[in-house]
Design a protein around this motif. Structure first.
Motif, PDB file in Angstrom:
ATOM      1  N   CYS A   1      -2.440  30.303  -1.266  1.00  0.00           N
ATOM      2  CA  CYS A   1      -2.558  30.467   0.189  1.00  0.00           C
ATOM      3  C   CYS A   1      -1.197  30.194   0.826  1.00  0.00           C
ATOM      4  CB  CYS A   1      -3.615  29.501   0.725  1.00  0.00           C
ATOM      5  SG  CYS A   1      -3.723  29.457   2.518  1.00  0.00           S
ATOM      6  N   GLU A   2      -0.623  31.236   1.433  1.00  0.00           N
ATOM      7  CA  GLU A   2       0.694  31.104   2.057  1.00  0.00           C
ATOM      8  C   GLU A   2       0.708  30.063   3.169  1.00  0.00           C
ATOM      9  OE1 GLU A   2       2.619  34.738   3.255  1.00  0.00           O
ATOM     10  OE2 GLU A   2       2.020  35.731   1.382  1.00  0.00           O
ATOM     11  N   ARG A   3      -0.377  29.967   3.915  1.00  0.00           N
ATOM     12  CA  ARG A   3      -0.442  28.976   5.014  1.00  0.00           C
ATOM     13  C   ARG A   3      -0.332  27.557   4.466  1.00  0.00           C
ATOM     14  NH1 ARG A   3      -3.521  30.051   9.422  1.00  0.00           N
ATOM     15  NH2 ARG A   3      -2.671  28.133  10.243  1.00  0.00           N
ATOM     16  N   LEU A   4      -1.089  27.283   3.395  1.00  0.00           N
ATOM     17  CA  LEU A   4      -1.048  25.951   2.785  1.00  0.00           C
ATOM     18  C   LEU A   4       0.354  25.655   2.253  1.00  0.00           C
ATOM     19  CD1 LEU A   4      -2.371  23.350   1.732  1.00  0.00           C
ATOM     20  CD2 LEU A   4      -3.055  24.627  -0.307  1.00  0.00           C
ATOM     21  N   THR A   5       0.946  26.613   1.551  1.00  0.00           N
ATOM     22  CA  THR A   5       2.286  26.445   0.992  1.00  0.00           C
ATOM     23  C   THR A   5       3.301  26.210   2.115  1.00  0.00           C
ATOM     24  OG1 THR A   5       1.670  27.851  -0.847  1.00  0.00           O
ATOM     25  CG2 THR A   5       4.018  27.496  -0.533  1.00  0.00           C
ATOM     26  N   GLY A   6       3.172  26.956   3.201  1.00  0.00           N
ATOM     27  CA  GLY A   6       4.082  26.803   4.343  1.00  0.00           C
ATOM     28  C   GLY A   6       3.974  25.433   4.997  1.00  0.00           C
ATOM     29  N   ILE A   7       2.752  24.967   5.193  1.00  0.00           N
ATOM     30  CA  ILE A   7       2.545  23.639   5.794  1.00  0.00           C
ATOM     31  C   ILE A   7       3.115  22.562   4.878  1.00  0.00           C
ATOM     32  CG2 ILE A   7       0.779  21.922   6.401  1.00  0.00           C
ATOM     33  CD1 ILE A   7      -0.897  24.298   7.506  1.00  0.00           C
TER      34      ILE A   7
ATOM     35  N   ASN B   1       0.848  -1.193   0.000  1.00  0.00           N
ATOM     36  CA  ASN B   1       0.000   0.000   0.000  1.00  0.00           C
ATOM     37  C   ASN B   1       0.883   1.243   0.000  1.00  0.00           C
ATOM     38  OD1 ASN B   1      -2.299  -1.530   0.053  1.00  0.00           O
ATOM     39  ND2 ASN B   1      -2.551  -1.411   2.249  1.00  0.00           N
ATOM     40  N   HIS B   2       0.373   2.298  -0.619  1.00  0.00           N
ATOM     41  CA  HIS B   2       1.101   3.560  -0.647  1.00  0.00           C
ATOM     42  C   HIS B   2       0.506   4.505   0.376  1.00  0.00           C
ATOM     43  CE1 HIS B   2       2.653   2.847  -4.999  1.00  0.00           C
ATOM     44  NE2 HIS B   2       3.171   2.038  -4.116  1.00  0.00           N
ATOM     45  N   TYR B   3       1.316   5.460   0.817  1.00  0.00           N
ATOM     46  CA  TYR B   3       0.914   6.413   1.843  1.00  0.00           C
ATOM     47  C   TYR B   3       1.202   7.827   1.362  1.00  0.00           C
ATOM     48  CZ  TYR B   3       0.862   2.229   4.679  1.00  0.00           C
ATOM     49  OH  TYR B   3       0.578   0.976   5.151  1.00  0.00           O
ATOM     50  N   PHE B   4       0.375   8.773   1.824  1.00  0.00           N
ATOM     51  CA  PHE B   4       0.632  10.171   1.497  1.00  0.00           C
ATOM     52  C   PHE B   4      -0.018  11.076   2.539  1.00  0.00           C
ATOM     53  CE2 PHE B   4      -3.202   8.941  -0.755  1.00  0.00           C
ATOM     54  CZ  PHE B   4      -4.086  10.007  -0.566  1.00  0.00           C
ATOM     55  N   PHE B   5       0.637  12.212   2.777  1.00  0.00           N
ATOM     56  CA  PHE B   5       0.073  13.240   3.648  1.00  0.00           C
ATOM     57  C   PHE B   5      -0.779  14.159   2.791  1.00  0.00           C
ATOM     58  CE2 PHE B   5       3.833  12.177   6.256  1.00  0.00           C
ATOM     59  CZ  PHE B   5       3.185  11.933   7.468  1.00  0.00           C
ATOM     60  N   ALA B   6      -1.935  14.560   3.318  1.00  0.00           N
ATOM     61  CA  ALA B   6      -2.842  15.412   2.549  1.00  0.00           C
ATOM     62  C   ALA B   6      -3.670  16.293   3.466  1.00  0.00           C
ATOM     63  CB  ALA B   6      -3.768  14.551   1.687  1.00  0.00           C
ATOM     64  N   VAL B   7      -4.172  17.379   2.885  1.00  0.00           N
ATOM     65  CA  VAL B   7      -5.183  18.200   3.550  1.00  0.00           C
ATOM     66  C   VAL B   7      -6.505  17.474   3.362  1.00  0.00           C
ATOM     67  CG1 VAL B   7      -6.520  20.341   3.318  1.00  0.00           C
ATOM     68  CG2 VAL B   7      -4.016  20.412   3.252  1.00  0.00           C
ATOM     69  N   LYS B   8      -7.191  17.255   4.467  1.00  0.00           N
ATOM     70  CA  LYS B   8      -8.511  16.618   4.397  1.00  0.00           C
ATOM     71  C   LYS B   8      -9.542  17.700   4.088  1.00  0.00           C
ATOM     72  CE  LYS B   8     -11.815  13.831   6.903  1.00  0.00           C
ATOM     73  NZ  LYS B   8     -12.072  13.028   8.105  1.00  0.00           N
TER      74      LYS B   8
ATOM     75  N   PRO C   1      -1.051  22.831  -5.481  1.00  0.00           N
ATOM     76  CA  PRO C   1      -2.203  22.305  -4.740  1.00  0.00           C
ATOM     77  C   PRO C   1      -3.436  22.153  -5.622  1.00  0.00           C
ATOM     78  CG  PRO C   1      -1.687  24.547  -4.037  1.00  0.00           C
ATOM     79  CD  PRO C   1      -0.624  24.137  -5.006  1.00  0.00           C
ATOM     80  N   HIS C   2      -3.991  20.936  -5.625  1.00  0.00           N
ATOM     81  CA  HIS C   2      -5.169  20.658  -6.446  1.00  0.00           C
ATOM     82  C   HIS C   2      -5.920  19.450  -5.893  1.00  0.00           C
ATOM     83  CE1 HIS C   2      -2.151  17.863  -7.973  1.00  0.00           C
ATOM     84  NE2 HIS C   2      -3.174  17.090  -8.328  1.00  0.00           N
ATOM     85  N   ILE C   3      -7.149  19.321  -6.316  1.00  0.00           N
ATOM     86  CA  ILE C   3      -7.987  18.164  -5.997  1.00  0.00           C
ATOM     87  C   ILE C   3      -8.218  17.436  -7.320  1.00  0.00           C
ATOM     88  CG2 ILE C   3     -10.242  17.368  -5.146  1.00  0.00           C
ATOM     89  CD1 ILE C   3      -9.330  20.801  -4.172  1.00  0.00           C
TER      90      ILE C   3
END
Length: 186
Positions: free
Chosen positions: A100-106, A4-11, A128-130
């Motif tokens: 969004c600077e916050r998103l880019t920073g995280i 299985n693969h794993y990834f960090f994401a914004v929910k 950043p995209h969906i």
């Protein structure tokens, strides 16, 4: 579990997923892609880890946990439609968010922590995209003017308050399972 693969994401919150899904159901006939993403699988990838050992995942969870503890929830706004891949036969059909600077920073913090831990990550710039759909299936070539013609007519903003480490299960629908959830709670 290997394979299985794993990834960090914004929910994305459920109301944001619902908003996207309503647009998809109304407009998908104009975009004959072969595979549409299940609404529960909508997310914004921060770092793709691939197939990993449990020990590496545990280290990454500890590192990203520290990042999440230092962050407050923030707002994102859906922006425009786009594609990746060949202009006439795109691989990926997506919806992005306003810069969004916050998103880019995280994302930068998560990415850099994973690199420090020894993960081998994609070096492409963060976009950043969906992902909405994959693999163009139209008889005719894809027409870029469709993106403007069927763009989102109303603005939609949502609050980001969770980062998730997802585990991919290609044999299931939806295919992304929450492996670990981080609350943004500074």
């Amino acid at each position: 579990m290997k394979g299985n693969h794993y990834f960090f994401a914004v929910k994305l919150p459920s109301e944001a997923k619902k908003f996207i899904h309503q647009w998809v159901m109304t407009n998908k006939e104009h975009f004959p892609f072969k595979r549409w993403v299940h609404p529960e699988d909508y997310h914004i990838t921060l770092a793709f880890l691939g197939d990993q050992q449990i020990e590496m995942l545990e280290r990454a969870i500890a590192a990203v946990g520290k990042i999440a503890k230092e962050e407050k929830p923030f707002e994102l706004t859906f922006h425009q439609l786009g594609t990746f891949g060949k202009a006439t036969e795109p691989r990926i059909f997506w919806l992005d968010v306003k810069p969004c600077e916050r998103l880019t920073g995280i994302q930068k913090n998560v990415y850099n922590q994973c690199i420090k831990l020894g993960f081998s990550l994609d070096k492409k710039p963060f976009r950043p995209h969906i992902t909405l759909a994959r693999k163009w299936g139209g008889i005719d070539p894809f027409q870029m003017n469709l993106l403007d013609l069927y763009s989102f007519r109303q603005s939609f903003s949502f609050s980001v308050n969770q980062i998730v480490l997802y585990e991919t299960h290609l044999d299931q629908t939806p295919k992304y399972k929450e492996y670990h959830v981080f609350q943004l709670d500074a």
